[in-house]
Structure formats: structure tokens, C-alpha cells
Design a protein around this motif. Structure first.
Motif, PDB file in Angstrom:
ATOM      1  N   CYS A  63       7.292  61.175 -40.479  1.00 15.19           N
ATOM      2  CA  CYS A  63       6.445  62.045 -40.493  1.00 15.19           C
ATOM      3  C   CYS A  63       5.014  61.665 -39.745  1.00 15.19           C
ATOM      4  O   CYS A  63       5.131  60.638 -38.765  1.00 15.19           O
ATOM      5  CB  CYS A  63       5.922  62.326 -41.733  1.00 15.19           C
TER       6      CYS A  63
ATOM      7  N   ASN B  90       5.057  56.320 -40.854  1.00 15.98           N
ATOM      8  CA  ASN B  90       4.767  57.543 -39.925  1.00 15.98           C
ATOM      9  C   ASN B  90       4.107  57.047 -38.704  1.00 15.98           C
ATOM     10  O   ASN B  90       3.755  55.952 -38.419  1.00 15.98           O
ATOM     11  CB  ASN B  90       3.923  58.301 -40.954  1.00 15.98           C
TER      12      ASN B  90
ATOM     13  N   PHE C 231      12.019  65.148 -38.776  1.00 10.77           N
ATOM     14  CA  PHE C 231      11.123  65.398 -40.041  1.00 10.77           C
ATOM     15  C   PHE C 231      11.791  64.883 -41.391  1.00 10.77           C
ATOM     16  O   PHE C 231      12.746  65.280 -42.008  1.00 10.77           O
ATOM     17  CB  PHE C 231      10.801  66.635 -39.900  1.00 10.77           C
TER      18      PHE C 231
ATOM     19  N   ILE D 276       5.205  62.746 -46.746  1.00  7.64           N
ATOM     20  CA  ILE D 276       4.685  64.180 -46.345  1.00  7.64           C
ATOM     21  C   ILE D 276       3.235  64.299 -46.880  1.00  7.64           C
ATOM     22  O   ILE D 276       2.296  64.549 -46.023  1.00  7.64           O
ATOM     23  CB  ILE D 276       5.664  65.095 -46.913  1.00  7.64           C
TER      24      ILE D 276
ATOM     25  N   HIS E 264       2.718  70.470 -42.394  1.00  8.17           N
ATOM     26  CA  HIS E 264       3.341  69.109 -41.726  1.00  8.17           C
ATOM     27  C   HIS E 264       3.958  69.231 -40.619  1.00  8.17           C
ATOM     28  O   HIS E 264       3.893  68.787 -39.607  1.00  8.17           O
ATOM     29  CB  HIS E 264       3.708  68.155 -42.675  1.00  8.17           C
TER      30      HIS E 264
END
Length: 352
Positions: free
Chosen positions: A228, A238, A256, A263, A281
Motif C-alpha cells: 500500500c 508500504n 493493493f 491500509i 487508499h
């Protein structure tokens, strides 16, 4: 059956199938445990995905989680013995082959885009072989060539621990993904070998320096199967905006990740994560890299899922939420299926 067909960029279901472990689930029967089996996949609109082979330590460490004042850190996992890793990977690969045979045509191993498309058209579930962490490989890459011949089409050089190819990114929040050295010399050779074979290189679990090492070497689009945005959730797992820009500039894809702790802005392992937060997101990623470069990489059976999705059968809830936020049919199709096929087509090729 959901009305949107989906190809998923990452799941860990192989670890839990009956063919691999005596306490595992029958993937062909609907279960209420875990996230993924064929009936729930079909209920949720899944038509295929990357199935990750992944070796685990024989004796997992205890108490490896450290709770900090405003987050967490996980103690770096130790490197695996290559022979132990290879035994696990080979057992998982053979278990997946047995499952596909037992499915009587309901599941198919796919090694190119045409085979994925054919399975989709004929109502079969397409399985693409992936390996998460390269500990099982030898320095001469003989086993890599064997795996390629057996159908391997995607490889992550590291999981979140070091190996002879590079350094994974330890799990931590809030923290930068720039956590240490990148690829080793043999890790760079691995990138070149994957390019020659047409094996997609997965940058998930690789630290930031390793990411840039691959970016400097690879002649293929940059791909991260499940992650993410670091700007929204500053987890080490991420991707920074600069990394996202590199994916955009190479016409790559980010899958994703539905893992709630990657998240949520607070990094909490809380399944009560609203679908509209998830969609925002996704919108951030699309605004950064474009709608052709964001797809689904669920991490089913490897993470805590949002309560509103729960498992593979709940994927229509995510797509309904995306529709309500203005996603049209074309953009949903790209996120659901088309973007993975596009990047596979740019990456896969016949080996030497």
C-alpha cells in the motif's frame, strides 16, 4: 457468482491446503476458516491468481513482536537453511499440482497470458505459480530453471528476512522502508536471470535500497504484488511516493494489499476498517500512478482482512464500494483483471 471477474496478485493459500498439510483445508470444498478456497473464490468473482510458495522456519521465534510507544516492530527473522527451504518449496509445488489434478479441470496451471485468458473464457480457475522469498535457490540457479520449467512465473527475491540475494524489510510502524543494505552481488545476478527467463520480479517485502537496485538493473516493469502507500500508512511494508513514481514510470503495477495494518493510517491490526477508507487508499494510489497500474493483491490467508470483506467471497463488497465512489466499469475492470494481464504480457516470454 459476482458480476466482476478478478485476478488476484497474491495469496498464501498453498500453506493451508490439505495436499500440503494433514490439518489443511480441502481447497475444493467451502470452508469457514481462512480466506480462500475454490467455492468462496467463485462466490467472490475470483477467476485466478498468483499462488505463493513460501518457506517458513522450522522453529519460529517466540515473542518477536515489540510494541513501541506509537507502533510496533518485529524482530528480524533469521535466514533459512537453503536445503530446508527447498524441501518446503518442492513439497508445496507438488501439493498444488495434486490439487489441480484433483480439481478435474476446475483449476488450471497457467504459464502465459493466453492460458489465463483461455481459462477465464472456459470457466476454469487459473493458477499462476509464484515464489515469495528465494531461499530455496542455489547460487548457480539450477533450481530456478527447474521451477521455471514447472511453471514458475513470478519470484520475490526476499521475504522480510535476509538471504544470500538481499535484505527483506522487517515489519515495523511507523518507519521508513529504508532499513539496510539492498541486493547482494548474487541478488543482482538473480534479477538478470529472471529478466532473461521472463520471470516477473516481485518487489514486495524488499527494502527500499533493494527496490532501487532492481530498478537500476531490470529491463522489465517494476511490480509489487501486495503493498500500500507509505504516505497514508507509514509501515515499512508500504511504498514511498518516490517508489510509486518509479512503478508508474516503468509501466509496472502495484497490487493493493488488503492487510488492514498496511491500509490504516494508524497501523492498527483492526479488522473494523471501513470500506470507504480502503477505497480512498486505492484512489490515492491511482492518483499517483494511474488507473492502468493498480490492481488487487489481496494477501488472502496471509493477513488480517477488513471485516467488510472477510474472505474471498466478500470481494463484491469492495467493488460495490468502489462503484459508489465513482469507479466506472472500465476502471473496475482494470483494477480487477486487466492490469495484471497487461504487466504479465510485458514481462513473460519464452526462456532460453
Amino acid at each position: 457468482m459476482a458480476d466482476t471477474e478478478i485476478f488476484d496478485g497474491h495469496n498464501d493459500a498453498v500453506q493451508f491446503i490439505a495436499e500440503y498439510t494433514s490439518s489443511g483445508r480441502d481447497f475444493l470444498m467451502r470452508s469457514e476458516t481462512g480466506h480462500l478456497d475454490l467455492p468462496r473464490a467463485r462466490e467472490g468473482g475470483l477467476a485466478g491468481g498468483l499462488f505463493a510458495l513460501h518457506a517458513a522456519p522450522e522453529h519460529p521465534p517466540e515473542n518477536d513482536l515489540i510494541i513501541t510507544e506509537n507502533g510496533y516492530e518485529v524482530i528480524y527473522a533469521e535466514s533459512l537453511d537453503p536445503l530446508c527451504a527447498r524441501r518446503q518449496i518442492e513439497a508445496q509445488r507438488l501439493a498444488l499440482e495434486r490439487l489441480i489434478r484433483r480439481s478435474d479441470g476446475r483449476m488450471r496451471l497457467a504459464v502465459d497470458v493466453d492460458e489465463i485468458a483461455a481459462a477465464r473464457a472456459e470457466g476454469a480457475f487459473a493458477v499462476v505459480l509464484h515464489m515469495e522469498g528465494a531461499e530455496a535457490l542455489d547460487s548457480e540457479f539450477d533450481y530456478l530453471h527447474r521451477l521455471y520449467a514447472a511453471g514458475l512465473r513470478a519470484l520475490g527475491p526476499v521475504w522480510s528476512r535476509p538471504n544470500i540475494f538481499g535484505f527483506g524489510v522487517p515489519f515495523a510502524y511507523p518507519k521508513s522502508p529504508d532499513t539496510g543494505p539492498g541486493l547482494t552481488g548474487i541478488g543482482k545476478d538473480l534479477v538478470r536471470t529472471c529478466n532473461r527467463l521472463g520471470i516477473m520480479i516481485d518487489l514486495a517485502h524488499l527494502n527500499e535500497r533493494g527496490f532501487w537496485d532492481v530498478a537500476a538493473l531490470s529491463d522489465a516493469p517494476l511490480v509489487v504484488t501486495h503493498a500500500c502507500a507509505h504516505t497514508i500508512c507509514p509501515s515499512t511494508r508500504n511504498l514511498t511516493d518516490r517508489q510509486l513514481d518509479a512503478i508508474r514510470d516503468t509501466d509496472g503495477v502495484i497490487g493493493f494489499n488488503l492487510s488492514v495494518n498496511d491500509i490504516r493510517a494508524d497501523g492498527h491490526l483492526n479488522d473494523d476498517t471501513p470500506l470507504d477508507h480502503i477505497v480512498r487508499h486505492i484512489e490515492y494510489l491511482i492518483d499517483r500512478v494511474g488507473e492502468d497500474r493498480v490492481a488487487l493483491g489481496s494477501d488472502f490467508d496471509g493477513a488480517v482482512m477488513p471485516r467488510g470483506i472477510k474472505d474471498a467471497s466478500g470481494l463484491p463488497h469492495l467493488f460495490d464500494a468502489m462503484r459508489k465512489c465513482g469507479f466506472d466499469r472500465e476502471s473496475l475492470s482494470k483494477f480487477a483483471f486487466d492490469n495484471w494481464l497487461r504487466v504479465f504480457g510485458l514481462t513473460w516470454k519464452s526462456g532460453p
